[in-house]
Design a protein around this motif. Structure first.
Motif, PDB file in Angstrom:
ATOM      1  N   HIS A 152       0.841  -1.197   0.000  1.00 57.12           N
ATOM      2  CA  HIS A 152       0.000   0.000   0.000  1.00 57.12           C
ATOM      3  C   HIS A 152       0.871   1.239   0.000  1.00 57.12           C
ATOM      4  CE1 HIS A 152      -3.699  -2.235   0.715  1.00 57.12           C
ATOM      5  NE2 HIS A 152      -2.971  -3.005   1.514  1.00 57.12           N
ATOM      6  N   GLN A 153       0.465   2.207  -0.796  1.00 55.34           N
ATOM      7  CA  GLN A 153       1.155   3.489  -0.882  1.00 55.34           C
ATOM      8  C   GLN A 153       0.146   4.574  -0.537  1.00 55.34           C
ATOM      9  OE1 GLN A 153       2.526   4.392  -4.809  1.00 55.34           O
ATOM     10  NE2 GLN A 153       3.247   6.416  -4.249  1.00 55.34           N
ATOM     11  N   THR A 154       0.528   5.479   0.316  1.00 53.75           N
ATOM     12  CA  THR A 154      -0.357   6.575   0.674  1.00 53.75           C
ATOM     13  C   THR A 154      -0.183   7.699  -0.345  1.00 53.75           C
ATOM     14  OG1 THR A 154      -0.151   6.000   2.998  1.00 53.75           O
ATOM     15  CG2 THR A 154      -0.940   8.206   2.505  1.00 53.75           C
ATOM     16  N   MET A 155      -1.321   8.265  -0.760  1.00 58.64           N
ATOM     17  CA  MET A 155      -1.292   9.349  -1.739  1.00 58.64           C
ATOM     18  C   MET A 155      -2.256  10.441  -1.286  1.00 58.64           C
ATOM     19  SD  MET A 155      -2.161   9.185  -5.760  1.00 58.64           S
ATOM     20  CE  MET A 155      -2.317  10.674  -6.714  1.00 58.64           C
ATOM     21  N   MET A 156      -1.809  11.676  -1.416  1.00 64.18           N
ATOM     22  CA  MET A 156      -2.662  12.804  -1.083  1.00 64.18           C
ATOM     23  C   MET A 156      -3.610  13.088  -2.245  1.00 64.18           C
ATOM     24  SD  MET A 156      -1.732  16.713  -0.046  1.00 64.18           S
ATOM     25  CE  MET A 156      -1.475  17.273  -1.704  1.00 64.18           C
ATOM     26  N   VAL A 157      -4.883  13.280  -1.928  1.00 61.92           N
ATOM     27  CA  VAL A 157      -5.896  13.663  -2.909  1.00 61.92           C
ATOM     28  C   VAL A 157      -6.716  14.799  -2.321  1.00 61.92           C
ATOM     29  CG1 VAL A 157      -6.036  11.360  -3.945  1.00 61.92           C
ATOM     30  CG2 VAL A 157      -7.580  11.962  -2.074  1.00 61.92           C
ATOM     31  N   LEU A 158      -7.541  15.390  -3.145  1.00 61.82           N
ATOM     32  CA  LEU A 158      -8.476  16.414  -2.688  1.00 61.82           C
ATOM     33  C   LEU A 158      -9.884  15.845  -2.763  1.00 61.82           C
ATOM     34  CD1 LEU A 158      -7.083  19.524  -4.587  1.00 61.82           C
ATOM     35  CD2 LEU A 158      -6.683  18.877  -2.210  1.00 61.82           C
ATOM     36  N   ARG A 159     -10.671  16.077  -1.731  1.00 63.93           N
ATOM     37  CA  ARG A 159     -12.073  15.646  -1.684  1.00 63.93           C
ATOM     38  C   ARG A 159     -12.960  16.860  -1.850  1.00 63.93           C
ATOM     39  NH1 ARG A 159     -12.615  10.342  -2.358  1.00 63.93           N
ATOM     40  NH2 ARG A 159     -11.120   9.236  -1.083  1.00 63.93           N
ATOM     41  N   ARG A 160     -13.892  16.767  -2.789  1.00 66.84           N
ATOM     42  CA  ARG A 160     -14.863  17.836  -3.007  1.00 66.84           C
ATOM     43  C   ARG A 160     -15.999  17.642  -2.002  1.00 66.84           C
ATOM     44  NH1 ARG A 160     -16.423  19.355  -8.669  1.00 66.84           N
ATOM     45  NH2 ARG A 160     -15.500  17.337  -9.001  1.00 66.84           N
ATOM     46  N   LYS A 161     -16.313  18.713  -1.258  1.00 69.50           N
ATOM     47  CA  LYS A 161     -17.357  18.673  -0.232  1.00 69.50           C
ATOM     48  C   LYS A 161     -18.255  19.896  -0.410  1.00 69.50           C
ATOM     49  CE  LYS A 161     -15.118  15.626   2.525  1.00 69.50           C
ATOM     50  NZ  LYS A 161     -15.511  14.519   3.233  1.00 69.50           N
ATOM     51  N   PRO A 162     -19.516  19.773  -0.017  1.00 69.76           N
ATOM     52  CA  PRO A 162     -20.370  20.970  -0.039  1.00 69.76           C
ATOM     53  C   PRO A 162     -19.831  21.994   0.956  1.00 69.76           C
ATOM     54  CG  PRO A 162     -21.661  18.970   0.368  1.00 69.76           C
ATOM     55  CD  PRO A 162     -20.218  18.581   0.416  1.00 69.76           C
ATOM     56  N   CYS A 163     -19.945  23.259   0.617  1.00 70.41           N
ATOM     57  CA  CYS A 163     -19.482  24.312   1.526  1.00 70.41           C
ATOM     58  C   CYS A 163     -20.341  24.333   2.771  1.00 70.41           C
ATOM     59  CB  CYS A 163     -19.555  25.669   0.840  1.00 70.41           C
ATOM     60  SG  CYS A 163     -18.088  25.997  -0.110  1.00 70.41           S
ATOM     61  N   PRO A 164     -19.721  24.702   3.909  1.00 72.21           N
ATOM     62  CA  PRO A 164     -20.510  24.800   5.136  1.00 72.21           C
ATOM     63  C   PRO A 164     -21.535  25.923   5.014  1.00 72.21           C
ATOM     64  CG  PRO A 164     -18.205  25.394   5.531  1.00 72.21           C
ATOM     65  CD  PRO A 164     -18.323  25.005   4.102  1.00 72.21           C
TER      66      PRO A 164
END
Length: 180
Positions: A152-164
């Protein structure tokens, strides 16, 4: 001079508040909200994609176009002949260097493309072991006296979320996430 300085400070703060980027939450200063018009199709905001942070340098991202091309070719061939489900393959020593490393390994694997619309990069390639054990080089068949171990290799990603809330409807933000 004290009350005049306080008044100047308050007016400077009010000016900064007025200059705040539209869509940012006043109580969460580090949350930036984006409308669909501000984002290109499937892309992250420009400040997340810089020279120092290039997702196209990661192998799971680089493999996707090549794997999609291979999958399209395989689909066309499958239409012409019957396709059987892939399982742990027998080792073909005569194939030698003509075959891919994942096919001639004693612990063979295949790649799958994982697609997530709420992640950037949207598509990533993941390797999957084809055998529970390993392929014995003498017999060419799977043996459970050896085992395949996933790496397993850890990779940084971005998660799209609704704005608060109380931001406008349809606005999204991105959060850093680490996946394996």
């Amino acid at each position: 001079m004290g009350w005049l300085g306080a008044l100047a400070l308050l007016s400077a703060l009010a000016l900064c508040r007025c200059l705040r980027r539209p869509g940012t939450h006043p109580h969460l200063p580090h949350v930036h909200c984006y409308s669909a018009g501000e984002l290109q199709d499937g892309e992250a905001p420009a400040h997340f994609v810089s020279r120092s942070l290039r997702w196209d340098h990661y192998v799971p991202v680089q493999l996707v176009p090549q794997l999609e091309r291979l999958q399209d070719e395989a689909r066309r061939r499958r239409r012409r002949r019957h396709h059987r489900e892939r399982a742990c393959p027998a080792l073909q020593l005569r194939a030698g260097l003509r075959s891919e490393p994942n096919e001639r390994s004693i612990s063979p694997w295949r790649y799958r493309i994982d697609e997530d619309e709420n992640r950037y990069p949207r598509k990533l390639a993941f390797a999957e072991c084809l055998c529970d054990g390993c392929v014995d080089v003498k017999t060419g068949r799977e043996t459970t006296s050896l085992n395949s171990v996933a790496i397993h290799q850890t990779m940084m990603v971005l998660r799209r979320k609704p704005c608060p809330r109380p931001s406008g409807p349809g606005l999204v933000t991105f959060e850093v996430d680490y996946i394996k």
